[in-house]
Design a protein around this motif. Structure first.
Motif, PDB file in Angstrom:
ATOM      1  N   HIS A   2      15.124  54.882  82.545  1.00  0.00           N
ATOM      2  CA  HIS A   2      15.472  53.469  82.385  1.00  0.00           C
ATOM      3  C   HIS A   2      15.056  52.715  83.654  1.00  0.00           C
ATOM      4  CE1 HIS A   2      17.761  54.523  78.800  1.00  0.00           C
ATOM      5  NE2 HIS A   2      18.296  55.511  79.493  1.00  0.00           N
ATOM      6  N   PRO A   3      13.765  52.491  83.858  1.00  0.00           N
ATOM      7  CA  PRO A   3      13.323  51.790  85.066  1.00  0.00           C
ATOM      8  C   PRO A   3      13.819  50.348  85.067  1.00  0.00           C
ATOM      9  CG  PRO A   3      11.510  52.057  83.526  1.00  0.00           C
ATOM     10  CD  PRO A   3      12.647  52.846  82.970  1.00  0.00           C
ATOM     11  N   GLY A   4      14.034  49.839  86.253  1.00  0.00           N
ATOM     12  CA  GLY A   4      14.557  48.484  86.393  1.00  0.00           C
ATOM     13  C   GLY A   4      15.873  48.506  87.144  1.00  0.00           C
ATOM     14  N   TRP A   5      16.368  47.306  87.444  1.00  0.00           N
ATOM     15  CA  TRP A   5      17.591  47.213  88.233  1.00  0.00           C
ATOM     16  C   TRP A   5      18.797  47.794  87.502  1.00  0.00           C
ATOM     17  CZ3 TRP A   5      17.331  46.560  93.166  1.00  0.00           C
ATOM     18  CH2 TRP A   5      16.288  45.828  93.724  1.00  0.00           C
ATOM     19  N   GLU A   6      18.892  47.524  86.205  1.00  0.00           N
ATOM     20  CA  GLU A   6      20.038  48.051  85.458  1.00  0.00           C
ATOM     21  C   GLU A   6      20.036  49.567  85.446  1.00  0.00           C
ATOM     22  OE1 GLU A   6      22.038  47.784  80.977  1.00  0.00           O
ATOM     23  OE2 GLU A   6      20.295  46.559  81.501  1.00  0.00           O
ATOM     24  N   GLY A   7      18.882  50.174  85.183  1.00  0.00           N
ATOM     25  CA  GLY A   7      18.804  51.623  85.202  1.00  0.00           C
ATOM     26  C   GLY A   7      19.067  52.203  86.578  1.00  0.00           C
TER      27      GLY A   7
END
Length: 383
Positions: free
Chosen positions: A45-50
């Protein structure tokens, strides 16, 4: 002859010659698995949330894992009862590692339940310490540890915003507990405490080196090229640099600073320089490990049918009909087979191919004809 209680309770070493036991080294291996799980969760889950969904569980787990370093500094894990409890805690940490990808979901109940079990084991073993101040200190600290576990337990069952609030609140509840509860009384034996954290960091660095090799593997299995070789060299250099900075006398100077400090000062140094600073070093190595995996374009875009074994990088949004000479037509026997065997390498699931061939007739055969040749390489029998 000593009583059973005396054999179970092992006092804090004050000689400065306490060594890290094999039981503690074996216990530390489970944290490597937790770090690996966090790395995989962030990659999926790349990204800030991941990123935060991976780092927040690791920050929570590290607090309790580091707490066991304080525990074995006060209670030597030589007695059978202590070893059994440590193995039970090790199992609970492993369950937490398995459930890291689901810690923010309602079905991820195993993560907070295992965390609360670790808190109970930690407190129970600490109460066997011979130092009365250490027993009183853990009784003041345990409610904060349990409160963080309750916050993590209820977070997935609340609206998403409030779930994030619970996770964000759990971290300061843990890391500010020494100040919120005015917790004092933990006894630190310098040599053992410094050596334990140094060996733990060495184990984590070893996992980082292994992760570089695993991440460099390619599904296509081709030889090493220059970009890959350069990336591996930089990764090993980064791990070696962190090792060099840490083990080039810093552990000796840390032990000397512990020896000169007062009892209260030792707790402060242990909190800032080991529980806090080591977390920063572990997190600093976390994205570096994740970045070594070879990147490949996705086998399909969102909304496309799931097709196994496609090795084509230039497929458009919809599977196109290839030239007649490039197509491979499955025979009648393959159509009658129930289901399609799994593709080599776990590429995906092929649905509707050959499962109801006799009932679907001509329309089904036409769909087979449009399948790219990569489908045949994924495990379908050839005519």
């Amino acid at each position: 002859m000593s009583s059973p209680a005396a054999r179970f309770r092992l006092g804090t070493s004050t000689s400065g010659g306490g060594r890290v036991t094999p039981t503690e080294l074996f216990f530390d291996l489970v944290f490597v698995f937790v770090v690996t799980q966090v790395t995989h969760a962030v990659e999926r889950h790349p990204g800030w949330e991941g990123l935060f969904k991976g780092l927040l569980p690791m920050v929570v787990v590290w607090w309790m894992f580091s707490a066991f370093g304080w525990l074995t500094n006060a209670v030597r894990p030589d007695a059978v009862g202590v070893r059994i409890l440590l193995i039970l805690a090790m199992m609970a940490f492993f369950v937490m590692g398995l459930d890291v990808p689901y810690a923010f979901e309602p079905e991820g109940w195993a993560f907070p339940v295992a965390y609360l079990a670790v808190v109970a084991i930690h407190c129970g073993v600490y109460l066997t310490a011979s130092a009365p101040t250490a027993r009183r200190a853990i009784l003041r600290n345990m409610p904060f540890n349990a409160a963080a576990g309750v916050l993590v337990l209820v977070a997935p069952h609340l609206p998403e915003v409030w779930g994030w609030v619970c996770w964000a609140a759990a971290v300061p509840v843990l890391y500010l507990s020494p100040f919120l509860g005015r917790i004092r009384g933990f006894v630190i034996e310098p040599h053992h405490f410094v050596e334990r954290h140094a060996l733990l960091l060495l184990v984590v660095l070893g996992e980082s080196v292994v992760a570089i090799g695993i991440g460099a593997e390619s599904p296509q299995g081709h030889a090493v090229d220059w970009p890959l070789a350069l990336g591996v060299i930089l990764g090993i250099a980064a791990a070696a640099g962190l090792w060099w900075v840490y083990f080039d006398g810093d552990e000796v100077r840390a032990e000397a600073a512990f020896e000169k400090a007062t009892e209260h000062r030792r707790q402060t140094l242990a909190y800032y320089a080991f529980t806090g600073a080591h977390l920063v070093m572990i997190i600093g190595g976390h994205p570096r490990r994740g970045g070594h995996h070879r990147r490949h374009p996705p086998l399909r875009r969102p909304g496309e049918p799931v097709v196994a074994g496609l090795g084509h990088r230039d497929l458009p949004g919809r599977t196109r009909r290839l030239p007649r000479h490039a197509e491979e037509r499955p025979d009648r026997r393959s159509r009658r087979r129930s289901g399609v065997r799994g593709a080599a390498g776990g590429g995906g699931v092929v649905r509707g191919l050959g499962r109801h061939g006799r009932r679907r007739g001509r329309a089904d055969r036409d769909r087979h004809d449009r399948s790219p040749p990569g489908l045949m390489r994924s495990g379908l029998p050839r005519p």
